[in-house]
Design an enzyme around this catalytic site. Structure first.
Site, PDB file in Angstrom:
ATOM      1  N   LYS A   1       0.973  -1.172  -0.037  1.00 53.44           N
ATOM      2  CA  LYS A   1      -0.172   0.221   0.019  1.00 53.44           C
ATOM      3  C   LYS A   1       0.889   1.204  -0.125  1.00 53.44           C
ATOM      4  CE  LYS A   1      -4.441   0.320   2.085  1.00 53.44           C
ATOM      5  NZ  LYS A   1      -5.322   0.192   3.427  1.00 53.44           N
TER       6      LYS A   1
HETATM    7  O1  G3P Z   1      -7.821   0.599   5.340  1.00 54.64           O
HETATM    8  C1  G3P Z   1      -8.151   1.922   4.833  1.00 54.64           C
HETATM    9  C2  G3P Z   1      -9.347   2.349   5.218  1.00 54.64           C
HETATM   10  O2  G3P Z   1     -10.520   1.434   4.987  1.00 54.64           O
HETATM   11  C3  G3P Z   1      -9.508   3.121   6.518  1.00 54.64           C
HETATM   12  O3  G3P Z   1     -10.915   3.144   6.928  1.00 54.64           O
HETATM   13  O4  G3P Z   1     -12.440   3.878   8.620  1.00 54.64           O
HETATM   14  O5  G3P Z   1      -9.991   4.445   9.067  1.00 54.64           O
HETATM   15  O6  G3P Z   1     -11.654   5.608   7.482  1.00 54.64           O
HETATM   16  P1  G3P Z   1     -11.366   4.370   8.174  1.00 54.64           P
END
Ligand code: G3P
Length: 219
Positions: free
Chosen positions: A84
């Site tokens: 990533k």
């Molecule tokens: O893995 C990246 C993403 O899905 C993070 O989500 O909930 O931290 O905005 P969030």
């Protein structure tokens, strides 16, 4: 639509894998830190548990050379590693150069919040791109609208980069991702559980079991 789980918690990954619906895993530094385990231990455990599924692991370097170095090291951890890389100038250049060098590193351009960022991720040949829909909603914009435009652009030009809808917060996000024809949704464990639970299913089952008892049905 492929279903990835957005977590670094091993038990959650195993449970969803054993349900037969898991196509991959995405992690990020925040998710790994929540496990309380040393970073490398947590990642190696995941890679071992789902050796046939892509697992996204994030770099922490921010300069192109550092990102490339880290990406190559991470790729050595397992054939299923996807690196990533944040959608910055340095990150995009790293993806481009890794591809030009034929380094054999699969990439996931992350922290994507706009169609133009997604367009550039495809141009540099990312394997995956991760638009964060929930975080767009958080700033009072429409994450699904951003995602829809990305899907349209990718379809128009036939880009091969796969779209991973990320930062999913609730089941309606998942439903709308599926309706948009997005390649992949990476979903938190809690939301995956909510996808198959329905009060009418539970109520209906209770009634069927009660009636079965009354009818004397036993198999
Ligand atoms: O893995 C990246 C993403 O899905 C993070 O989500 O909930 O931290 O905005 P969030």
């Amino acid at each position: 639509m492929k279903i990835f789980i957005d977590t670094a918690v091993l038990e959650e990954i195993k449970e969803v894998r054993d349900l037969g619906i898991l196509d991959g895993v995405t992690t990020n530094p925040t998710l790994v830190s929540k496990t309380g385990k040393p970073w490398k231990e947590a990642i190696l455990e995941i890679l071992k548990e789902v050796p046939d599924k892509p697992v996204s692991v994030e770099v922490v370097a921010t300069d192109t050379e550092g990102i490339k170095r880290e990406a190559k090291e991470l790729a050595k951890l397992g054939a299923n590693v996807v690196v990533k890389i944040p959608c910055t100038e340095e990150g995009l250049r790293a993806v481009f150069e890794l591809n030009a060098e034929r380094a054999g590193v699969k990439t996931n351009v992350t922290l994507v919040f706009s169609p133009l960022q997604a367009l550039l991720a495809a141009k540099v040949g990312a394997t995956y791109v991760s638009p964060f829909i929930g975080r767009v909603d958080d700033i009072s914009y429409d994450g699904l609208m951003v995602l829809e435009e990305i899907v349209e652009i990718y379809n128009l030009y036939g880009f091969e980069t796969e779209i991973i809808a990320a930062s999913i917060r609730h089941v309606d996000h998942v439903r709308r991702c599926a309706a948009l024809g997005v390649d992949i949704a990476t979903i938190p464990y809690k939301v995956i559980k909510q996808m198959y639970r329905h009060p009418l299913t539970e109520r209906g089952l209770d009634l069927f079991l009660k009636d079965a008892k009354q009818a004397g049905i036993s198999i």
